[in-house]
Design an enzyme around this catalytic site. Sequence first.
Site, PDB file in Angstrom:
ATOM      1  N   HIS A 159     -10.443   0.064   0.115  1.00  0.00           N
ATOM      2  CA  HIS A 159      -9.041  -0.396   0.024  1.00  0.00           C
ATOM      3  C   HIS A 159      -8.930  -1.819  -0.537  1.00  0.00           C
ATOM      4  O   HIS A 159      -7.825  -2.296  -0.767  1.00  0.00           O
ATOM      5  CB  HIS A 159      -8.366  -0.352   1.398  1.00  0.00           C
ATOM      6  N   ASP A 196     -13.422   9.763   1.304  1.00  0.00           N
ATOM      7  CA  ASP A 196     -12.792   9.258   2.532  1.00  0.00           C
ATOM      8  C   ASP A 196     -11.447   9.977   2.721  1.00  0.00           C
ATOM      9  O   ASP A 196     -10.827  10.410   1.748  1.00  0.00           O
ATOM     10  CB  ASP A 196     -12.569   7.749   2.378  1.00  0.00           C
ATOM     11  N   HIS A 198      -8.724   8.678   3.308  1.00  0.00           N
ATOM     12  CA  HIS A 198      -7.669   7.877   2.678  1.00  0.00           C
ATOM     13  C   HIS A 198      -7.980   7.624   1.200  1.00  0.00           C
ATOM     14  O   HIS A 198      -9.144   7.492   0.823  1.00  0.00           O
ATOM     15  CB  HIS A 198      -7.525   6.538   3.397  1.00  0.00           C
ATOM     16  N   ASP A 285     -14.092  10.051   8.061  1.00  0.00           N
ATOM     17  CA  ASP A 285     -12.813  10.303   8.734  1.00  0.00           C
ATOM     18  C   ASP A 285     -12.148  11.592   8.246  1.00  0.00           C
ATOM     19  O   ASP A 285     -11.029  11.905   8.646  1.00  0.00           O
ATOM     20  CB  ASP A 285     -11.860   9.094   8.617  1.00  0.00           C
TER      21      ASP A 285
HETATM   22 ZN   LIG Z   1     -10.434   6.240   5.617  1.00  0.00          ZN
END
Ligand SMILES: [Zn+2]
Length: 341
Positions: A159, A196, A198, A285
């Site tokens: 991120h 991931d 996200h 995750d």
């Molecule tokens: Zn994540």
Amino acid sequence: MKIVYTDLHKRHATDHTLFEGHPYSVEEVPARAEVLLSAIREAQIGTLLTPADHGIDPILRVHTKDYVTFLSSIYEAYTALYPQETAVFPGTFATRYTGQKPKAMLGLLGYYASGWGSPILEGTWEAAYWSAQCSLSAADEVLKGGQTVYALTRPPGHHASIDLYGGFCYLNNAAITTRHLQHTQQGTKVAILDIDFHHGNGTQMIFYTDPSVLYCSLHADPNYDYPYYWGFADERGMEEGEGLNCNWPLPRETSNAEYLRILDEALKGIHAYDPHFLVVSLGIDILEDDPVGGFLLSVEGLREIAKQVAGLGLPTVLVQEGGYCLDRLGDGIIAFLDAFM
Ligand SMILES: [Zn+2]
């Protein structure tokens, strides 16, 4: 398989974060890396290496000097002004972004931060620096001829963008690895596969116009999940990078079968791009029951993902990203690494 790790991640001691004197809960805690490490030790699945110090130059191939100076100095400056605080949080954000960078410390915090979930603690810079060094050393091992090397990095990185931190990320380890591979072997094409839960908005932003890097990401639909403002399917790259940014937003409760079907599409794209190296942003995750996730993937599903990705036959750096279910991280990483080999 060689695995690069250092205990220095513990300097980012998020399990004792306070905000204005009150406990502040962060899912990204030192125990994550400890669980991964002890599972690896127990399964005797690889050889542990300590990272070498590559200095700041490889980090500056991705992040701006101003940003790196800010990250490495803000804790000291902030706590000098507010001695009662032990964690640095932004107060305002540079929304409706004008591009203006103020001089005041509190203004800079909101300029460089994309959200609230990433406290800067006394040891955050040191941990982030050494997290990046782990991924650089993993890249070195691959450059020396290792087929697959795993960087057990913490804090995670995907991120974080050129001059932006957030989502538990400060330095973008996958991007730093990619640039290091390209700097060491000129003319190298790299594919980044981000699995991931996200979307890796930081990685996308860094390579958005770059024809030498293909970014492929399978992730939760940003209409409903973090990072919300990036990760839609129509974000395809720009200028010379047009068509080289590929996003597959997936619904919550995505199953093993559905995920593997989409992964197959992504892997076909990577094969067609014909890169010299693969960097995997490995988020665990995606497993069901992850407190920050929402897919229904099982450990067996993760094993199958690893098999399919390994089937590309590319020299690969695996870079640890998210994964927050402490009870399942160990099984997840062992299944993934075992199947990858
Ligand atoms: Zn994540």
